[in-house]
Design a protein around this motif. Sequence first.
Motif, PDB file in Angstrom:
ATOM      1  N   ASP A   1      -0.191   3.999   1.101  1.00  0.00           N
ATOM      2  CA  ASP A   1      -0.740   4.870   2.136  1.00  0.00           C
ATOM      3  C   ASP A   1       0.259   5.090   3.262  1.00  0.00           C
TER       4      ASP A   1
ATOM      5  N   CYS B   1     -11.538  13.464  -0.754  1.00  0.00           N
ATOM      6  CA  CYS B   1     -10.447  13.136   0.168  1.00  0.00           C
ATOM      7  C   CYS B   1      -9.120  13.219  -0.578  1.00  0.00           C
TER       8      CYS B   1
ATOM      9  N   SER C   1       0.841  -1.194   0.000  1.00  0.00           N
ATOM     10  CA  SER C   1       0.000   0.000   0.000  1.00  0.00           C
ATOM     11  C   SER C   1       0.876   1.243   0.000  1.00  0.00           C
TER      12      SER C   1
ATOM     13  N   PRO D   1      -0.544   6.541   6.598  1.00  0.00           N
ATOM     14  CA  PRO D   1      -1.624   7.084   7.428  1.00  0.00           C
ATOM     15  C   PRO D   1      -1.162   8.062   8.499  1.00  0.00           C
TER      16      PRO D   1
ATOM     17  N   ARG E   1      -6.127  12.253   0.322  1.00  0.00           N
ATOM     18  CA  ARG E   1      -5.360  11.009   0.391  1.00  0.00           C
ATOM     19  C   ARG E   1      -5.905   9.997  -0.629  1.00  0.00           C
ATOM     20  N   GLY E   2      -7.223   9.939  -0.755  1.00  0.00           N
ATOM     21  CA  GLY E   2      -7.811   9.041  -1.739  1.00  0.00           C
ATOM     22  C   GLY E   2      -7.396   9.396  -3.154  1.00  0.00           C
TER      23      GLY E   2
ATOM     24  N   GLU F   1      -4.361   2.638  -6.424  1.00  0.00           N
ATOM     25  CA  GLU F   1      -4.822   2.021  -5.179  1.00  0.00           C
ATOM     26  C   GLU F   1      -6.174   2.621  -4.787  1.00  0.00           C
ATOM     27  N   SER F   2      -7.161   1.793  -4.603  1.00  0.00           N
ATOM     28  CA  SER F   2      -8.490   2.279  -4.235  1.00  0.00           C
ATOM     29  C   SER F   2      -8.606   2.399  -2.722  1.00  0.00           C
ATOM     30  N   THR F   3      -9.461   3.317  -2.272  1.00  0.00           N
ATOM     31  CA  THR F   3      -9.671   3.531  -0.846  1.00  0.00           C
ATOM     32  C   THR F   3     -11.161   3.454  -0.538  1.00  0.00           C
ATOM     33  N   GLN F   4     -11.445   3.239   0.719  1.00  0.00           N
ATOM     34  CA  GLN F   4     -12.831   3.162   1.166  1.00  0.00           C
ATOM     35  C   GLN F   4     -13.147   4.371   2.035  1.00  0.00           C
TER      36      GLN F   4
ATOM     37  N   LEU G   1      -3.657   8.297  -3.552  1.00  0.00           N
ATOM     38  CA  LEU G   1      -3.509   6.857  -3.696  1.00  0.00           C
ATOM     39  C   LEU G   1      -4.088   6.369  -5.016  1.00  0.00           C
TER      40      LEU G   1
ATOM     41  N   CYS H   1     -10.450   9.641   4.655  1.00  0.00           N
ATOM     42  CA  CYS H   1      -9.365   9.201   5.543  1.00  0.00           C
ATOM     43  C   CYS H   1      -9.435   9.859   6.912  1.00  0.00           C
TER      44      CYS H   1
END
Length: 625
Positions: free
Chosen positions: A223, A396, A221, A225, A398-399, A407-410, A402, A413
């Motif tokens: 990410d 977002c 990842s 965080p 960060r989304g 890279e997918s995000t949910q 990424l 963040c």
Amino acid sequence: MTAPAPAGGWLHSAGVGSERQSAEQVLQRVFGYDSFRGPQAEIVEQVCSGGDALVLMPTGGGKSLCYQIPALVRDGVGVVISPLIALMQDQVDALRALGVRAGFLNSTQDFEQRRGTEQALLAGELDLLYLAPERLRVPATLELLDRVAGDTGIALFAIDEAHCVSQWGHDFRPDYLSLSQLHERWPQVPRIALTATATRATRAEIAERLDLTQARHFVASFDRPNISYRIVGKDNPRRQLLDLINTEHAGDAGIVYCLSRASVEDTAQFLSQQGIAALPYHAGLGAATRAEHQSRFLREEGLIMVATIAFGMGIDKPDVRFVAHLDLPKSVEGYYQETGRAGRDGLPSTAWMAYGLADVVQQRKLIMNSDGDAQYKRQQAAHLDAMLALCETIQCRRGQLLGYFGESTQGACGNCDTCLIPAESWDGTIAAQKMLSCVYRLHTERRQHFGAGHITDILTGKLTPKIEQFGHQQLSVFGVGADLDANQWRTVIRQLLAQGFLAVESDHGTLGLTESSRQVLFDKREVRLRRDPERRRPTKKAKQAKAVIDLPPDAVPIFEALRQWRAETAKEQGVPAYVIFHDATLRQIAVDRPQDLAALGAVGGVGDAKLSRYGEQILHRLATA
């Protein structure tokens, strides 16, 4: 003074049973960690078993362990190809402090130093050798490695900062193009290429150029965080930077990136005048000055480096608490790589940038005036478009970042500015039509071309001497944009440039129309614009990251006593403080307060060599703190 290399070669026989068990034992005994993180275990197993690997892992994710541990488990010496010549000494010092027999060969050494390293290499007295890529163009180096391969053996080849091989990467190194010869000349030696930043296209190019198309690919990842991403409207950026430092990062180590050498010098001087320890770093400084400033940044606490992108790749300082950009980076890859130098220890950190209209105009001009061919300019424009999309997003942040790397995000963040203070979009179609109409009329009716400032004056109905000189008060668009002020119009222009509805025409920054402009002017295409959130003073939310890393009150004096001991020890040995121990390790010691060597050895980051070397000193400090 450099820590002496350990005698003996116990590391290669440290493990029992399977290679995986050997790797885990080396991880515990040498590096002081109980378990691998993320895909580290799979990567180490792949290389230990003789397989090739291409590794994408974020800065601070533990990439170096992925080749250091296999080099210690496998027979022979691990050869690391790295462009980070200025940092090799510190990398070697850090390994020697762990009890690893390490050395390097690069252009900074004199004849005697190189001969000493080569003799140790041929005698089988090195576990890891760091090698600058240009050394592989020297026949004597290839012959040296041939001898090593035939005698003690080569455990692996590690190609660090592998994005340097990409023609479209953000740090291209021509010397990297010759690294495919490693496989051709020594086909039985496993190779591992590593980078923190690569899109799918860049990854494919790395694999092709390094002959790693059959290698196993590991993509962790992207990410981070612990990093809070924030982009603010540019309004006296140095003052904005000063406010960030004083309110959230007083006394912290940080990096400030500027586009030009002059801006670097001016910003470093400005911070110094405000009582903040800051140094400049750029290619225009002499090599000795750059080396001195880099050394001070790595070794001193709370120092800020103001730099161009010439500084930073491979910087292994774990406690950089913020990275600030006063100018727009050229690409998302560059932005991610540069912001990734914050918070390598996993503690909360800030990635902050001031961004405005002038940044967009400047970057468009740089591309337009570059010496590259049409393909290069298209590629650079695509990089810039992606960077502008990150700056202008209302989603977002960060989304968005990424997503650029696939890279997918949910969901949101919760640790970026657009999550903490959501931005809004508005229907800017009419505003866009007014702006584009003004440019159109200047071009068609007057055959004239002007920049953003003069066009804004026309739209707001500001009767300046320049407008009177050209008679622009007679234009039908004069004053039609009085519903927005000058700052709001600059925001509109910035976003129209970002979305491709306006173009920069010349060195003077004059504005022109694009193919998409016609769709807005004549086909009534809708234009959505971002409304920048109202600027606020830092709140408790904004200061949350600082509070998170605060220690329990009773642990603070212990931590400070340990830091003081670490600073004294590092100065005595002539190495950066983090080579002794990272802040995260000292914090854990301060909280746990181990009473004996066994308990101290259980703290993450305390391996056998450091426990043997520093254990009694730490217990003494704990007893007297």
